[in-house]
Every structure is written in structure tokens, then in C-alpha cells.
Scaffold this active site. Sequence first.
Site, mmCIF file in Angstrom:
data_model
loop_
_atom_site.group_PDB
_atom_site.id
_atom_site.type_symbol
_atom_site.label_atom_id
_atom_site.label_comp_id
_atom_site.label_asym_id
_atom_site.label_seq_id
_atom_site.Cartn_x
_atom_site.Cartn_y
_atom_site.Cartn_z
ATOM 1 N N ARG A 31 0.832 -1.212 0.000
ATOM 2 C CA ARG A 31 0.000 0.000 0.000
ATOM 3 C C ARG A 31 0.861 1.255 0.000
ATOM 4 N NH1 ARG A 31 -4.825 -1.826 -0.223
ATOM 5 N NH2 ARG A 31 -5.255 -3.777 0.873
ATOM 6 N N ASN A 88 4.980 6.945 -13.249
ATOM 7 C CA ASN A 88 5.425 8.338 -13.327
ATOM 8 C C ASN A 88 6.887 8.365 -13.752
ATOM 9 O OD1 ASN A 88 3.041 9.610 -12.483
ATOM 10 N ND2 ASN A 88 3.530 9.242 -10.332
ATOM 11 N N HIS A 101 8.122 1.596 -10.432
ATOM 12 C CA HIS A 101 6.931 1.152 -9.695
ATOM 13 C C HIS A 101 5.680 1.524 -10.459
ATOM 14 C CE1 HIS A 101 8.173 5.159 -8.269
ATOM 15 N NE2 HIS A 101 6.890 5.422 -8.174
ATOM 16 N N HIS A 103 1.757 2.329 -10.140
ATOM 17 C CA HIS A 103 0.676 2.709 -9.230
ATOM 18 C C HIS A 103 -0.615 2.027 -9.690
ATOM 19 C CE1 HIS A 103 2.690 6.335 -7.340
ATOM 20 N NE2 HIS A 103 3.399 6.254 -8.452
HETATM 21 P P1 AMP Z 1 6.313 8.434 -7.527
HETATM 22 O O1 AMP Z 1 5.945 9.844 -7.190
HETATM 23 O O2 AMP Z 1 5.667 7.921 -8.782
HETATM 24 O O3 AMP Z 1 7.817 8.246 -7.524
HETATM 25 O O4 AMP Z 1 5.676 7.531 -6.387
HETATM 26 C C1 AMP Z 1 6.330 7.217 -5.212
HETATM 27 C C2 AMP Z 1 5.244 6.784 -4.257
HETATM 28 O O5 AMP Z 1 5.853 6.104 -3.183
HETATM 29 C C3 AMP Z 1 4.440 7.935 -3.673
HETATM 30 O O6 AMP Z 1 3.064 7.769 -4.019
HETATM 31 C C4 AMP Z 1 4.687 7.814 -2.166
HETATM 32 O O7 AMP Z 1 3.542 8.117 -1.393
HETATM 33 C C5 AMP Z 1 5.098 6.364 -2.029
HETATM 34 N N1 AMP Z 1 5.946 6.057 -0.887
HETATM 35 C C6 AMP Z 1 7.054 6.715 -0.468
HETATM 36 N N2 AMP Z 1 7.580 6.112 0.603
HETATM 37 C C7 AMP Z 1 6.805 5.026 0.873
HETATM 38 C C8 AMP Z 1 6.831 3.991 1.850
HETATM 39 N N3 AMP Z 1 7.772 3.944 2.799
HETATM 40 N N4 AMP Z 1 5.858 3.049 1.821
HETATM 41 C C9 AMP Z 1 4.891 3.090 0.882
HETATM 42 N N5 AMP Z 1 4.814 4.027 -0.089
HETATM 43 C C10 AMP Z 1 5.757 4.987 -0.083
#
Ligand code: AMP
Length: 118
Positions: A31, A88, A101, A103
Site C-alpha cells: 500500500r 510516473n 513502480h 501505481h
Molecule cells: P512516484 O511519485 O511515482 O515516484 O511515487 C512514489 C510513491 O511512493 C508515492 O506515491 C509515495 O507516497 C510512495 N511512498 C514513499 N515512501 C513510501 C513507503 N515507505 N511506503 C509506501 N509508499 C511509499
Amino acid sequence: MPESDCLFCKIIAGEIPSTTVLETDTAYAFRDINPQASVHVLVVPRTHHEDAEELAKAPQELADVIAAGVAVARQEGIDQTGFRLVFNTGEHARRTVFHAHLHVLGGEQLGLFGRPGH
Ligand code: AMP
Ligand code: ZN
């Protein structure tokens, strides 16, 4: 960035806690810590690839990540109502973590793509 410093590599290794949603041999789903929809799950390949372009050079792993994203949607019960799969890339997309990653977003009506507020 060395893989040893990668946040998502640490999450996959269990060194940083996460809420597991689904695990496969090649992908891990957990999540998002700052959810942008009632369902917001991240799917990562278990091996480090910096971004979608690098992941696309390992097509089977990319396919596994997408298949895991669809399996997450089914498991979360949003496959019939609809969901969004997003990679992204770069500053304009507000990308912050440099381990590829996917989403998975859904569980409610999502906004349109693009400009803030749209
Ligand atoms: P992006 O902006 O596409 O690089 O997405 C990175 C995502 O990782 C964001 O939606 C953050 O909320 C999420 N994120 C960052 N740190 C963590 C964590 N420790 N556990 C879960 N999600 C995270
Ligand atoms: Zn990594």
C-alpha cells in the site's frame, strides 16, 4: 543511486516495513503510504530497475509487474468498477522514488489526467 540506498529495495528486503497486498516470484505489491485514492497500491519488480524505460529492457519482468497490478485490482475488488495503472517518469510527473513502480489506483471515481485540479 546505489541499490543499497534504494527505498523500495529496502522495502522488498523487509528492512523497511510495508503493508503487503500481493507477492509473486518477481513482483511485490504494497500500500502507498500517502494514498491518492481509496485503493492505492504500488507494484515493484523485485530486482532494481531505475525507471519504466529500464524495466522495459526486461520485458518478462515488466509483464509480470503489469499482471500483478491487474491481480491486485481483482483482489481489491475494483476490477469491475475500473482502475488506473500509472508509471510516473521525471519531474513533471512528480516522480520521487527511483525504483520502477506501477501505481494501481481506484475504488472511487478518479480525476482526469493532467493539470493540477483537473
Ligand atoms: P512516484 O511519485 O511515482 O515516484 O511515487 C512514489 C510513491 O511512493 C508515492 O506515491 C509515495 O507516497 C510512495 N511512498 C514513499 N515512501 C513510501 C513507503 N515507505 N511506503 C509506501 N509508499 C511509499
Ligand atoms: Zn531498488
